[in-house]
Scaffold this active site. Sequence first.
Site, PDB file in Angstrom:
ATOM      1  N   ASN A 140      38.236  38.218  22.525  1.00  0.00           N
ATOM      2  CA  ASN A 140      37.676  39.565  22.606  1.00  0.00           C
ATOM      3  C   ASN A 140      36.578  39.765  21.561  1.00  0.00           C
ATOM      4  O   ASN A 140      36.639  39.207  20.475  1.00  0.00           O
ATOM      5  CB  ASN A 140      38.785  40.604  22.414  1.00  0.00           C
ATOM      6  CG  ASN A 140      39.870  40.449  23.461  1.00  0.00           C
ATOM      7  OD1 ASN A 140      39.627  39.904  24.529  1.00  0.00           O
ATOM      8  ND2 ASN A 140      41.072  40.894  23.149  1.00  0.00           N
ATOM      9  N   HIS A 170      34.389  34.129  20.868  1.00  0.00           N
ATOM     10  CA  HIS A 170      33.307  34.621  21.733  1.00  0.00           C
ATOM     11  C   HIS A 170      32.396  35.611  21.009  1.00  0.00           C
ATOM     12  O   HIS A 170      31.599  36.303  21.641  1.00  0.00           O
ATOM     13  CB  HIS A 170      33.882  35.253  23.013  1.00  0.00           C
ATOM     14  CG  HIS A 170      34.468  34.233  23.945  1.00  0.00           C
ATOM     15  ND1 HIS A 170      35.313  34.553  24.997  1.00  0.00           N
ATOM     16  CD2 HIS A 170      34.342  32.873  23.995  1.00  0.00           C
ATOM     17  CE1 HIS A 170      35.671  33.447  25.637  1.00  0.00           C
ATOM     18  NE2 HIS A 170      35.095  32.426  25.051  1.00  0.00           N
ATOM     19  N   CYS A 228      16.077  33.722  10.283  1.00  0.00           N
ATOM     20  CA  CYS A 228      16.695  33.459   8.974  1.00  0.00           C
ATOM     21  C   CYS A 228      18.223  33.398   9.043  1.00  0.00           C
ATOM     22  O   CYS A 228      18.876  33.167   8.036  1.00  0.00           O
ATOM     23  CB  CYS A 228      16.241  34.502   7.951  1.00  0.00           C
ATOM     24  SG  CYS A 228      16.945  36.145   8.215  1.00  0.00           S
ATOM     25  N   GLY A 268      47.984  38.199  26.654  1.00  0.00           N
ATOM     26  CA  GLY A 268      46.906  38.910  27.351  1.00  0.00           C
ATOM     27  C   GLY A 268      45.744  38.060  27.798  1.00  0.00           C
ATOM     28  O   GLY A 268      44.619  38.536  27.858  1.00  0.00           O
TER      29      GLY A 268
HETATM   30 ZN   LIG Z   1      15.770  37.357   9.637  1.00  0.00          ZN
END
Ligand SMILES: [Zn+2]
Length: 281
Positions: A116, A133, A144, A223
Amino acid sequence: MSSHNIPPKDLLTEHKEAFRIIHERGPVCVLTGAGVSVDSGIPTFRGTDGLWRQYPPSLFGHTPGLIFTFACFPKWFQSFLRDTIKTFVQATPNDTHTLLATLEQQGLLSGIITQNVDQLHQDAGSQHVVEVHGNFFRSVCKTCKRQDTLSKDALRAFLNELEGQPLGRIKLFKKLKQDLFTCPSCGGARRPDMVFFGDPLDTSTWQEAICLVKHNKVMLVLGTSATVYPVAELPHIAREAGATLIEINPTPTALTPFVDLYIPDTSSRALRLLVDDERHC
Ligand SMILES: [Zn+2]
């Protein structure tokens, strides 16, 4: 073995067995999926109603589809943005999130691997959360690599601008660039720190998940239908490493035939029984 062939079991016996395993072999690592956040108002991709019925994941779940929708259907894209942000901003932890945080405080849980992106485990107080995820509220600069987490208040302010009349493609693009997608350090473009369909997982995050799986003798799966790879491999990696697998799910899944203990129950009710010691005296 088909999941339909699993014999019915005494629910109370299963709960007691899970309690015994966790107290004897724990702490556990936990794998959670979309099912644990449904009670917080976040629909699953596979759900038959809610957000994903209006915005099919086949179009809105991956980067090329999102670019296509923005370019060709800016009004639809704006609605998607508004409804998605509203869903995540309004969501609050439910009993499952809170009980998992309690198990961690009790020393019975060493970490949560979650599919999730809603940050509800952290909001509930969990300390060690591996977000395979990504995180809806976090962005990362492509140049950067700076990471930022947007506050819910900042997103609410952005949300106000999405309400009402469609902004149109150009104004919406400027708004997104100005408020969400420009790095404050280098001015480069930043993107949501989430894994969309087709994206590879972050290597170090994945390694952290595998490390957690291999260093615990019990894995609890909640789940999730355990069908999205490579995350679906984690319970099998745990099993090969000698861990006891426990699954809590109201209905059997593709994983059920492989687990040592299957509890056909909601995660909140089953966890409450694991947390509450007195019931087992
Ligand atoms: Zn940056």
